[in-house]
Each structure stands twice: as structure tokens, then as C-alpha cells.
Enzyme design. Structure first.
Site, PDB file in Angstrom:
ATOM      1  N   GLU A 184     -28.966   8.603  -0.937  1.00 60.44           N
ATOM      2  CA  GLU A 184     -28.224   8.778  -1.639  1.00 60.44           C
ATOM      3  C   GLU A 184     -28.559   8.736  -3.386  1.00 60.44           C
ATOM      4  O   GLU A 184     -28.437   8.006  -3.973  1.00 60.44           O
ATOM      5  CB  GLU A 184     -26.771   7.876  -1.787  1.00 60.44           C
ATOM      6  CG  GLU A 184     -26.404   7.645  -0.738  1.00 60.44           C
ATOM      7  CD  GLU A 184     -25.383   6.946  -0.641  1.00 60.44           C
ATOM      8  OE1 GLU A 184     -24.655   6.515  -1.035  1.00 60.44           O
ATOM      9  OE2 GLU A 184     -24.693   7.497   1.183  1.00 60.44           O
ATOM     10  N   GLU A 303     -25.151   9.796   7.787  1.00 59.87           N
ATOM     11  CA  GLU A 303     -23.801   8.516   7.928  1.00 59.87           C
ATOM     12  C   GLU A 303     -23.067   9.129   7.507  1.00 59.87           C
ATOM     13  O   GLU A 303     -22.958  10.032   7.450  1.00 59.87           O
ATOM     14  CB  GLU A 303     -24.424   7.432   5.864  1.00 59.87           C
ATOM     15  CG  GLU A 303     -25.498   7.226   5.768  1.00 59.87           C
ATOM     16  CD  GLU A 303     -25.364   5.735   4.761  1.00 59.87           C
ATOM     17  OE1 GLU A 303     -24.271   6.155   4.003  1.00 59.87           O
ATOM     18  OE2 GLU A 303     -26.254   5.694   3.830  1.00 59.87           O
TER      19      GLU A 303
END
Length: 500
Positions: A184, A303
Site C-alpha cells: 500500500e 487483500e
């Protein structure tokens, strides 16, 4: 692939499965998982320490190992998540009483003693018979640090890192294949722009040396298509094997709603977010196709899952939530989407394995329960490394207020023995859905099936009733020639098996 048509005018649910028209293999890695240093996923979940009275092997719970092996977990991502970009791997090797402690700044501000580190994780993966996926630190780490980690776990030559590994008790390397280059990067991994991150990725990737490394770039946050476009046009194909994507089934990031006591409105909005995965995968894949028409680079959804408010009385930073029939349906429709896009989606990691978000296992001291999500992953594992059978689906709607969603979701595959499996979900909480499936080139004679369903969406397995929701034999399907008729109860997940 899946060709989908739905609408209020659909008179009936129908599907046509085209056998023998596709060579796409559904990668087993689509059924992978995620274990972050977050809440009670590692400590108090996987790892209880070798002095615990709970039966364990080198501190890892034996009952968890057995459950995950039955589910057939192909890969496990570690140590994060956001935690990865604060983790310095050398703090977690060597004698446990010499390891420095760390404050987990992202998840609850708790202090960890680093007693679960690289050796502990990779040895646990060997117990699980699963491939490790290590997420490297490029947020607060260095190129040298990540290059050393690759060498430490994968090199068998005489060099400083291999020698250090041997000094710490491991002679042969683990040969780790999967590597995340940051996590991220658009957020907790450094708040980078895609242009900046792409250059950082190229630098780190260049110095990661080893045979058959599978380097995964930190990918887009949900519908950030510019991120994917930038990475694909900037990073040379010889430096990257996968591009990640993160998307959670969430109602509202500021007010996520309860995990159990949710309304039908909250359920509908959660499922709408889950089904948005179809659009995300389609659009990100189309961007990747422009730069990689041969589909050499994988889309890695590392994810995904449902995200709600934490359970009352628990640490907000531990992300502990109960797991209901709603979560089983999220898993069913999402895995069908991944299966149907297996030409590009070749890895996905449910968040997370134990005690965090959409967990497959929950623990309370010595107790352990399997969640509805666990049972869907176990039912669906028949698709792992099987050949995709394309489906043409027409489905009725699940209507709520002025909105609607496709009620039925389907994917299908054939394994190496020629056995076909069809997975179906019905997300409608009120109406059963009858569907007629035409199995092209059918020579199937025997039909069996299993179903996971419940009376209400809010049903879940608790420590006092651990088997309230579990798969049972499914009897509402019949096969005549090439026609398969199935009656799906409301809120149900079904896997059918057809043998010749």
C-alpha cells in the site's frame, strides 16, 4: 470467463457451461491467505510459544495447522500489511532472548518481542505445506535490507547472509519464491505517488537476486486505475511478475456497521461492494492487457474480504470481528469472480487467516472454531489448479428497495481426472433460486453436492456452538442428460461434483 446477464425481466436463472473450450488453469494461489502482525493473528493465534499447554510444534498450534492443511492453503503472506513497512527482519532472527522489542505503531500501539520471526514463519509454512509470501519493507527499510533478506532465505552459496542463517540453525535455504515489494505504497507504505513508487520498485527489484523470484508490486487501492496504468507503463516487464490490488467489502469507511447485528440494508450494501470486485478485476485487467497482451504479469488481489466495526469491548486496533453467513456469501461470490478471471488473476489473499477481519479461524485461549468463511474455502478448494470451464449465466435479481444485484453467482472447473465442479451462490435472503444448467459435451453420470446455508444472515459459529454452520450433503439437484436442475435455498453456497 463468465458472460453475465441479469435483470428484473429474466424469467429464469440459466447457465451454459462450455466444456473443452478453454485451457485457462485456475491457479491454486487464488486461494491464498494473509497473516499480519495485527491483533491476535500471530500472537495468540498461530503462535502460542513452545511453553504453552496448548499442543504445538515449535510454538505453532497443532490444531490450526491441521485445519489449514485440510482447507489446502497454498500460500501465506507475512508479516503485513502496513506492519511490513515498519518491520526490520534482522530484529526477528537469532536467540529469542536477544531480540529487540518493537512497538506496533499501526495496530494498537502494542509492544511485540519479536519472538515470531523469519525462521518461525518459514518453518511454520513447511508445517502447513504452503508457500511463503514475504512482504518487504520499502517504507522505512533500505534496498540493502531487502536484498539481504532474499539472500538469507534463498541462497545456498557461501556468503554473509547464508552463513548468518546457518549460524542461526538453518543449513538449507527455504527458497522463498513470492516477494511483495512494499505494501500500500499509496497509503501506510509511504503515501507515495504511483510515479514515485514505480521508480522505487525498479530500484528494489533490480537488487533482488535469485532464481525464479516472483516480485509483486504494491498495487492500486480499489478503483485507482491510474495507479495500475502508471506501473504497467513504467516498470519493465523483466523486473515484475505481479501487480497487486486491494479491495474490501465495506459499507462506509467512516461507519462500517456491525459484524453480526446488521440490517438487510447493510447486508445489501456490503454485497454490492463485494460484487464490485467484478468491475475492478475487469478494468484493471484491461489496463494490464494494453501493456502485457500475453498476460505474463499476474493480477494479485492480495487483500480482500469483509470489513466491519470491531466487536464491542475489543481493542479497536485489533480488527477482531465475528464471521457470519454474510461472510460466507462474500467468499462465495468473490472466489467465483476470481475463478472466472483466472487468465489474469493468479493469486489472491483473504484478509486475514486468524482473529482478524474476515478470518477463517477464531481462537479463545485453547478453544478454536472454524468460521463460515473457512467452510466456503474448504468447499471451493476443488477448483485449485483445475481447468476453468467458461460459464454463460443469466440470473434473476436480488431486489432491495430501488436497487438490485445479481442473485446467483457461478463458476466451474474440471480437474485432471475429468471431474467437474460447479460452485454456486444465492445471495437473496428471501427467495430460493432455481437454475437450469446446460453442461456442454456432457457425459456425466454421477452427481453429488454440498451446501452451506443458515436460517438467517446473522448466524455464526461461536465457542459454545462451534458447528452451528457447516457444510452438509446437498440433495436439491438432478441431472438428466446434459441438463442439470438445481434449487438454491436463500443465502446459500453450493458446490456440485459431476463424474463421468
Amino acid at each position: 470467463m463468465l458472460l453475465l446477464a441479469f435483470g428484473a425481466n429474466a424469467q429464469q436463472n440459466t447457465a451454459v457451461i462450455r466444456a473443452g473450450q478453454n485451457k485457462t488453469v485456475i491457479s491454486k494461489y487464488i486461494y491464498s491467505h494473509f497473516a499480519e502482525h495485527l491483533g491476535r493473528c500471530i500472537y495468540g493465534g498461530f503462535y502460542v510459544g513452545d511453553t504453552s499447554k496448548i499442543p504445538n510444534t515449535a510454538g505453532v498450534r497443532n490444531d490450526i495447522v491441521a485445519a489449514l492443511k485440510k482447507m489446502k492453503i497454498p500460500s501465506l503472506r507475512w508479516p503485513g500489511g502496513c506492519f511490513a513497512d515498519t518491520y526490520h527482519w534482522k530484529d526477528g532472527i537469532g536467540p529469542k532472548d536477544k531480540r529487540p522489542s518493537i512497538v506496533n505503531k499501526w495496530w494498537g500501539g502494542v509492544t511485540e518481542d519479536n519472538s515470531f520471526g523469519t525462521h518461525d514463519f518459514l518453518n511454520m509454512c513447511e508445517l502447513l505445506n504452503t508457500d511463503p509470501y514475504l512482504a518487504g519493507n520499502i517504507g522505512s527499510g533500505t534496498v540493502q535490507e531487502l536484498a539481504d533478506w532474499v539472500q538469507y532465505v534463498s541462497s545456498d552459496n557461501k556468503n554473509p547472509m547464508s552463513n548468518l542463517r546457518r549460524e542461526n540453525g538453518r543449513d538449507k535455504p527455504w527458497d522463498v519464491r513470492f516477494w511483495g515489494v512494499g505494501n500500500e505504497a499509496w497509503g501506510c507504505g509511504g503515501n507515495m505517488t504511483p510515479e514515485y513508487y514505480a521508480n522505487e520498485f525498479k530500484k528494489y527489484s533490480t537488487f533482488m537476486t535469485g532464481d525464479k523470484l516472483f516480485r509483486i508490486a504494491s498495487g492500486a487501492n480499489s478503483a485507482d486505475y491510474h495507479w495500475t496504468e502508471t506501473l504497467m507503463k513504467t516498470i519493465p516487464s523483466h523486473l515484475v511478475e505481479g501487480v497487486a490490488l486491494h479491495h474490501y467489502s465495506v459499507i462506509d469507511w467512516n461507519k462500517k456497521g456491525p459484524a453480526v447485528k446488521f440490517t438487510e440494508d447493510q447486508y445489501f450494501r456490503t454485497m454490492k461492494s463485494a460484487l464490485f470486485m467484478e468491475e475492478l478485476v475487469t478494468k484493471h485487467s484491461a489496463i494490464m492487457d494494453k501493456y502485457d497482451p500475453q498476460k505474463k504479469i499476474a493480477l494479485v488481489v492480495d487483500e480482500w474480504g469483509g470489513w466491519y466495526d470491531v466487536e464491542e469491548g475489543t481493542n479497536p486496533g485489533f480488527l477482531f470481528q465475528q464471521n457470519t453467513m454474510r461472510d460466507a456469501l462474500i467468499a462465495g461470490v468473490t472466489l467465483n469472480i476470481f475463478n472466472n478471471h483466472a487468465d489474469r488473476v493468479r493469486m489472491a489473499n483473504l484478509a486475514q487467516a486468524i482473529n482478524v477481519l474476515q478470518a477463517v479461524i477464531l481462537t479463545d485461549k485453547e478453544k478454536m472454531i472454524l468460521t463460515p468463511t473457512y467452510h466456503v474455502l474448504e468447499m471451493y478448494n476443488v477448483h485449485q489448479d483445475a481447468t476453468l470451464l467458461p460459464v454463460e449465466l443469466t440470473t434473476k435479481d436480488y431486489v432491495f428497495g430501488n436497487e438490485k444485484l445479481p442473485a446467483v453467482s457461478v463458476s466451474a472447473s474440471a480437474d485432471k481426472a475429468g471431474v467437474a465442479h460447479i460452485s454456486l451462490t444465492n445471495i437473496d435472503p428471501k427467495n430460493a433460486q432455481e437454475i437450469e444448467i446446460t453442461v456442454d459435451a456432457s457425459a456425466y453420470k454421477n452427481l453429488t453436492g454440498r451446501i452451506l446455508t443458515s436460517k438467517t444472515l446473522q448466524d455464526y459459529n461461536s465457542f459454545s456452538t462451534p458447528d452451528k454452520l457447516k457444510p452438509v450433503a446437498f440433495k436439491e439437484a438432478s441431472l438428466k442428460g446434459s441438463k442439470l436442475k438445481v434449487k438454491l435455498p436463500p443465502i446459500s453456497v453450493v458446490v456440485l461434483e459431476l463424474k463421468k
